[in-house]
Structures are given as structure tokens and as C-alpha cells.
Design an enzyme around this catalytic site. Structure first.
Site, short mmCIF file in Angstrom:
data_model
loop_
_atom_site.label_atom_id
_atom_site.label_comp_id
_atom_site.label_asym_id
_atom_site.label_seq_id
_atom_site.Cartn_x
_atom_site.Cartn_y
_atom_site.Cartn_z
N HIS A 17 0.85 -1.20 0.00
CA HIS A 17 0.00 0.00 0.00
C HIS A 17 0.88 1.25 0.00
O HIS A 17 0.60 2.21 -0.73
CB HIS A 17 -0.86 0.06 1.27
CG HIS A 17 -1.93 -1.00 1.37
ND1 HIS A 17 -2.06 -1.82 2.45
CD2 HIS A 17 -2.93 -1.35 0.52
CE1 HIS A 17 -3.10 -2.63 2.28
NE2 HIS A 17 -3.64 -2.37 1.11
N LYS A 41 -16.30 -7.63 5.90
CA LYS A 41 -15.01 -8.32 5.80
C LYS A 41 -14.48 -8.72 7.18
O LYS A 41 -13.46 -9.39 7.27
CB LYS A 41 -13.99 -7.41 5.11
CG LYS A 41 -13.81 -7.70 3.61
CD LYS A 41 -12.55 -6.99 3.11
CE LYS A 41 -12.20 -7.27 1.68
NZ LYS A 41 -10.98 -6.56 1.25
N ARG A 95 -2.04 -5.93 -8.60
CA ARG A 95 -1.04 -6.96 -8.30
C ARG A 95 -1.05 -7.95 -9.45
O ARG A 95 -0.75 -7.60 -10.57
CB ARG A 95 -1.35 -7.61 -6.95
CG ARG A 95 -0.99 -6.71 -5.79
CD ARG A 95 -1.54 -7.18 -4.49
NE ARG A 95 -2.99 -7.05 -4.45
CZ ARG A 95 -3.73 -7.11 -3.37
NH1 ARG A 95 -3.16 -7.32 -2.21
NH2 ARG A 95 -5.03 -6.96 -3.42
N SER A 133 -2.71 -7.86 2.62
CA SER A 133 -2.99 -7.77 4.06
C SER A 133 -3.47 -9.11 4.61
O SER A 133 -3.09 -9.52 5.71
CB SER A 133 -4.07 -6.72 4.32
OG SER A 133 -3.65 -5.47 3.89
#
Ligand code: ADP
Length: 163
Positions: A17, A41, A95, A133
Site C-alpha cells: 500500500h 469483511k 497486483r 494484508s
């Protein structure tokens, strides 16, 4: 004034990030880091903890780049959040191919909602590209070394969560 919005869950903020934030900071005058509350989440860190960690990491970055970096929690539609903060640009990190499908759909939907807000994709430096993460939390939970993936303060916070 060029304003960019970089949205995410940041649970917690990683070196991936931060790499994207550095790159985005040279493209805009103000970078708003949109922290999604994302109750669904089930984030490990509370919204306050996530915001504090981002703010702590971004103070020096802001001084170094001359870009004003602000943190903005949000729970509404991303495009409405962009309007709220006056952003003309949404910044996303890309990514692997796995990110592409989702991002492709997001751009299409957001463009249909407001075509004046552009989405810009940035890629992190190779050594940060694989960081997610979710995986960092998993490694921390199992007692692995996360020093290569997150800044020291975040490493400490993760260790605190998992004892
Ligand atoms: P994660 O997917 O790691 O849980 P977020 O939902 O907080 O992260 O992601 C916010 C944004 O940052 C997304 O656009 C995501 O693709 C991007 N991002 C996260 N990690 C990286 C990385 N290592 N390299 C590039 N972009 C990343």
C-alpha cells in the site's frame, strides 16, 4: 487542484500500500486515503486503529513528496466518496492477474455511475507486489516473520493482536 482517492480496507496497511501511496503522491496535489469501514469483511483492526496506522506512516511521506495526504473513512458508494472529497481520480493498485477481473468490473460500473471520475492503476515495485494484508495477517497469526511486508509499527501492532 488535483485530488486523488485511494480506497481500500488497509487491514492493516502494508509496504505494498505504501509503495502505491508514494507513487500516487507525485501525481496529485492531495491524496485522500479512503478507509472502507467494511464490516462484512470482519476486519482485524478497528477503523480507528487502521486510520491511526495510516496517518502515522503517511506523515513523513507527505513531507517528502509535498503532497497533502489525508485519511478519510467511508461507508458509502466509492463514487459518492470521490464526490465527497472532490477527487477527479480513483487510484488502485494492481497486483497479479487475479486483481484484474474485479478491477475491470469496478471500472465499468463506476464509469457508468460517473464517467468524469477516472480510475488510474499503479503497480508496486516487484518485491512488494505479492503482499496482501490477508496473507500478512495469516503469517502473523502463525508466528512467521512479517518484517518484510509491513512497517515496524504495524508489525508491532500485529504481534500485539496475536500475542
Ligand atoms: P488487500 O487486498 O491487501 O486487503 P486493500 O483492500 O486494502 O488490500 O487494497 C487497497 C488497494 O491497494 C487495492 O487497489 C489493492 O489492489 C491495492 N494493493 C494492496 N496491496 C498491494 C500490493 N502489494 N501491490 C499493489 N497494490 C496493492
Amino acid at each position: 487542484m488535483r485530488i486523488g482517492l485511494y480506497p481500500g480496507t488497509f487491514d492493516p496497511i502494508t509496504l505494498g500500500h505504501l509503495d502505491i501511496i508514494c507513487r500516487a503522491a507525485v501525481l496529485v496535489d492531495r491524496l485522500v486515503i479512503g478507509v472502507a469501514i467494511n464490516r462484512d469483511k470482519g476486519p482485524l483492526f478497528t477503523l480507528e486503529e487502521r486510520v491511526k496506522m495510516i496517518e502515522a506512516e503517511c506523515t513523513t511521506l507527505s513531507n517528502e513528496t509535498g503532497c497533502e495526504i489525508v485519511v478519510h473513512p467511508f461507508e458509502n458508494l466509492l463514487i459518492d466518496c470521490a464526490h465527497d472529497v472532490g477527487a477527479q481520480m480513483i487510484v488502485r493498485g494492481l497486483r497479479a492477474v487475479a486483481d484484474f477481473e474485479y478491477e475491470y468490473q469496478m471500472v465499468g460500473m463506476n464509469r457508468a455511475l460517473d464517467s468524469s471520475v477516472e480510475t488510474v492503476f499503479l503497480m508496486a515495485e516487484a518485491r512488494y507486489q505479492a503482499i496482501a494484508s490477508k496473507l500478512v495477517k495469516e503469517i502473523a497469526r502463525l508466528g512467521g516473520d512479517i518484517g518484510k511486508f509491513v512497517p515496524p509499527a504495524v508489525e508491532k501492532a500485529l504481534k500485539g493482536k496475536f500475542g
